[in-house]
Design an enzyme around this catalytic site. Structure first.
Site, PDB file in Angstrom:
ATOM      1  N   ARG A  24      -4.103  10.568   2.951  1.00  0.00           N
ATOM      2  CA  ARG A  24      -5.106  10.711   1.758  1.00  0.00           C
ATOM      3  C   ARG A  24      -5.202  12.094   1.187  1.00  0.00           C
ATOM      4  O   ARG A  24      -5.774  12.104   0.161  1.00  0.00           O
ATOM      5  CB  ARG A  24      -6.406  10.100   2.187  1.00  0.00           C
ATOM      6  CG  ARG A  24      -6.433   8.781   2.458  1.00  0.00           C
ATOM      7  CD  ARG A  24      -6.131   8.066   1.374  1.00  0.00           C
ATOM      8  NE  ARG A  24      -6.156   6.524   1.565  1.00  0.00           N
ATOM      9  CZ  ARG A  24      -5.220   5.613   0.941  1.00  0.00           C
ATOM     10  NH1 ARG A  24      -4.389   6.069   0.362  1.00  0.00           N
ATOM     11  NH2 ARG A  24      -5.111   4.520   1.516  1.00  0.00           N
ATOM     12  N   CYS A  38      -4.164   1.259  10.046  1.00  0.00           N
ATOM     13  CA  CYS A  38      -4.401   1.693  11.183  1.00  0.00           C
ATOM     14  C   CYS A  38      -4.279   0.619  12.262  1.00  0.00           C
ATOM     15  O   CYS A  38      -5.301  -0.120  12.160  1.00  0.00           O
ATOM     16  CB  CYS A  38      -5.331   2.990  11.270  1.00  0.00           C
ATOM     17  SG  CYS A  38      -4.751   4.296  10.263  1.00  0.00           S
TER      18      CYS A  38
END
Length: 122
Positions: free
Chosen positions: A62, A74
């Site tokens: 990010r 994730c």
């Protein structure tokens, strides 16, 4: 065609800064060595071993300009006995015209033992 680009690295401790910084280093090397543009990425899977829970390694991605809309997931690795501890693994799914043999898979730190045949190409 979509190709998978693999990578892995390790951290020395389960600390937020280490997890994010190690993921950042790995992702940058994967992206740079394969000339990946965010608009060509279908998705990113990031897994960690069960001994990593201080941070989501996806936070590193990010930080990257133009990666805002790339889907990231994730997850935890299967806890296999005697597997490499404190390990972060990444799979980039990228639209590319490159052949499988042209993809540069990146293995850093202790993770080179996972695929020494591929790590030697780094």
């Amino acid at each position: 065609m979509i190709r998978g680009i693999r990578g892995a690295t390790t951290v020395s401790n389960n600390q937020e800064e280490q997890v994010i910084d190690a993921a950042d280093e790995l992702l940058r090397k994967m992206i740079e060595s394969n000339e990946v543009e965010a608009t060509d990425v279908a998705s990113v899977f990031i897994s960690v071993t069960s001994d990593i829970n201080a941070a989501f390694p996806s936070k590193a991605l990010r930080r990257f300009p133009d990666w805002k809309f790339v889907p990231i997931m994730c997850m935890q690795e299967i806890p296999v006995v005697d597997s490499l501890p404190l390990c972060i693994r990444v799979m980039l799914h990228v639209n590319t015209t490159k052949s499988q043999a042209s993809i540069n898979h990146i293995y850093l730190k202790n993770a080179v033992i996972l695929r020494p045949d591929l790590a030697s190409n780094n």
